[in-house]
Design a protein around this motif. Structure first.
Motif, short mmCIF file in Angstrom:
data_model
loop_
_atom_site.label_atom_id
_atom_site.label_comp_id
_atom_site.label_asym_id
_atom_site.label_seq_id
_atom_site.Cartn_x
_atom_site.Cartn_y
_atom_site.Cartn_z
N VAL A 1 48.44 35.84 33.42
CA VAL A 1 47.88 37.17 33.23
C VAL A 1 47.75 37.89 34.57
O VAL A 1 47.15 37.37 35.52
CB VAL A 1 46.50 37.11 32.54
CG1 VAL A 1 45.94 38.52 32.32
CG2 VAL A 1 46.58 36.36 31.22
N ASN A 2 48.35 39.06 34.66
CA ASN A 2 48.21 39.98 35.80
C ASN A 2 48.70 39.37 37.11
O ASN A 2 49.90 39.35 37.37
CB ASN A 2 46.79 40.50 35.88
CG ASN A 2 46.40 41.31 34.65
OD1 ASN A 2 47.26 41.89 33.99
ND2 ASN A 2 45.12 41.36 34.33
N ASP A 3 47.81 38.85 37.96
CA ASP A 3 48.26 38.33 39.25
C ASP A 3 48.78 36.90 39.17
O ASP A 3 49.34 36.39 40.13
CB ASP A 3 47.12 38.39 40.27
CG ASP A 3 45.95 37.49 39.92
OD1 ASP A 3 45.64 37.36 38.72
OD2 ASP A 3 45.35 36.91 40.85
N ASP B 1 46.52 44.38 30.05
CA ASP B 1 46.89 43.15 30.75
C ASP B 1 48.39 42.94 30.70
O ASP B 1 49.05 43.22 29.69
CB ASP B 1 46.20 41.94 30.11
CG ASP B 1 44.78 41.72 30.61
OD1 ASP B 1 44.41 42.35 31.62
OD2 ASP B 1 44.05 40.94 29.98
N LEU B 2 48.93 42.43 31.79
CA LEU B 2 50.34 42.05 31.85
C LEU B 2 50.39 40.54 31.64
O LEU B 2 49.93 39.77 32.48
CB LEU B 2 50.96 42.44 33.20
CG LEU B 2 52.48 42.51 33.28
CD1 LEU B 2 52.93 43.21 34.57
CD2 LEU B 2 53.16 41.15 33.18
N SER C 1 57.63 38.58 29.61
CA SER C 1 56.46 39.33 30.10
C SER C 1 56.32 40.60 29.29
O SER C 1 57.32 41.24 28.95
CB SER C 1 56.63 39.69 31.59
OG SER C 1 56.54 38.56 32.42
N ILE D 1 53.16 43.91 28.05
CA ILE D 1 51.85 44.53 28.21
C ILE D 1 51.06 44.38 26.92
O ILE D 1 51.58 44.62 25.82
CB ILE D 1 51.98 46.03 28.56
CG1 ILE D 1 52.85 46.21 29.80
CG2 ILE D 1 50.60 46.64 28.78
CD1 ILE D 1 52.33 45.56 31.05
N GLY E 1 49.24 50.07 29.35
CA GLY E 1 50.10 49.58 30.41
C GLY E 1 50.49 50.66 31.40
O GLY E 1 50.86 51.78 31.03
N ASP F 1 54.00 48.66 35.87
CA ASP F 1 54.08 47.33 35.24
C ASP F 1 55.30 47.24 34.34
O ASP F 1 56.03 46.24 34.35
CB ASP F 1 52.82 47.05 34.44
CG ASP F 1 51.59 46.84 35.31
OD1 ASP F 1 51.77 46.60 36.53
OD2 ASP F 1 50.47 46.91 34.79
N ARG G 1 49.35 32.32 41.86
CA ARG G 1 49.01 33.73 41.82
C ARG G 1 49.58 34.45 43.03
O ARG G 1 49.88 33.83 44.06
CB ARG G 1 47.48 33.90 41.80
CG ARG G 1 46.80 33.25 40.61
CD ARG G 1 45.30 33.50 40.61
NE ARG G 1 44.66 32.86 39.48
CZ ARG G 1 44.58 33.40 38.26
NH1 ARG G 1 45.12 34.61 38.04
NH2 ARG G 1 43.99 32.77 37.27
N CYS H 1 48.15 41.30 43.48
CA CYS H 1 48.99 42.28 42.76
C CYS H 1 49.54 41.68 41.47
O CYS H 1 49.52 40.46 41.26
CB CYS H 1 50.14 42.75 43.66
SG CYS H 1 51.37 41.48 43.99
N ARG H 2 50.05 42.55 40.63
CA ARG H 2 50.60 42.10 39.34
C ARG H 2 51.99 41.48 39.52
O ARG H 2 52.66 41.68 40.54
CB ARG H 2 50.61 43.26 38.36
CG ARG H 2 49.20 43.66 37.97
CD ARG H 2 49.16 44.42 36.67
NE ARG H 2 47.79 44.57 36.22
CZ ARG H 2 47.47 44.91 34.98
NH1 ARG H 2 48.41 45.15 34.09
NH2 ARG H 2 46.20 45.01 34.63
#
Length: 259
Positions: A77-79, A95-96, A115, A117, A122, A126, A229, A234-235
């Motif tokens: 998730v995210n980072d 959330d990504l 991957s 969103i 989003g 992203d 991470r 960052c994402r």
């Protein structure tokens, strides 16, 4: 060791690959705002068992992890970007999420990642990052064929990622796959064309472009000893397919049945 599969093994790999693609597609459809990552892991286990298969992750204990992994799917998730251990966390709007799944069925493994969103919030950047990893993956698959060098695949991936402005980490990348999940050769996400092993029919590769928005440096989550991470928070995004090298090109094995 670089493993070359025979025709019967390739046919079994097609079945395994479709199972991976179908499970990822099913879980993606189920994911909602508020979905718990542990619930995703339970879904994965149920779907894997229903397919008479086994997760490659439950007993996975490489030197770099605080193993064994103990879960059925990676939920980044995210980072988070790689080896993300499911935890008691609920997804939020925007959330990504990356789902990474490897299973073995009838003695042959397949591995893929998607991957996407969650919800409707989003950010455009992203979506762009996800699309870039998908384009990089497609670029490598498009040129994969007997006689093509591993460096050609790495160069195809890296050119797309670099042109889009993303730094590239070379610690982790694609890999050979067959009767086990992780095999030689390593397929870096950037490289020089014309270098490396020449592809042969019967070779299976898991190609996996992944990027972090503004860094090429990873850190390991201290809580679980597994989740990698982005060092800046960052994402991240990650796309992966298992392909088989054929006599004339490459076949994607991990597409869902409907896709």
């Amino acid at each position: 060791m670089i493993e070359i599969l025979n025709a019967r093994q390739i046919e079994r790999a097609r079945v395994t690959g479709r199972v991976v693609g179908d499970i990822l597609a099913t879980i993606r459809q189920r994911c909602r705002i508020g979905t718990n990552l542990l619930e995703i892991d339970r879904w994965a286990k149920e779907l894997i068992l229903a397919a008479d298969a086994e997760s490659c992750y439950v007993d996975y204990a490489p030197p770099f992890g605080r193993g064994p992994f103990g879960h059925n799917i990676c939920t980044a998730v995210n980072d988070a970007v790689l080896h993300a251990m499911p935890r008691d966390t609920r997804l939020a709007d925007g959330d990504l999420l990356t789902l990474d799944l490897a299973i073995v069925k009838d003695g042959v493994a397949a591995d893929a990642a998607i991957s996407f969103i969650v919800g409707d919030a989003g950010a455009p950047e992203d979506h762009a990052m996800i699309a870039t990893t998908e384009r990089a993956l497609a670029a490598a698959i498009d040129i994969a064929a007997p006689g093509v060098r591993l460096g050609d695949l790495s160069h195809a991936i890296g050119s797309v990622l670099t042109d889009a402005g993303y730094p590239i980490n070379t610690e982790f990348g694609g890999h050979g796959i067959g009767t086990t999940m992780h095999q030689d050769p390593h397929v870096a996400n950037t490289g020089r064309p014309g270098r490396g092993f020449a592809l042969r029919p019967g070779l299976l590769l898991a190609l996996e472009p992944w990027v972090m928005a503004d860094t090429d440096r990873l850190i390991t989550d201290p809580d679980d000893g597994w989740t990698l991470r982005s060092a800046t928070g960052c994402r991240t995004a990650h796309s992966e397919h298992t392909i088989a090298i054929t006599e004339t090109g490459a076949e994607i094995l991990t597409l869902p049945t409907a896709g």
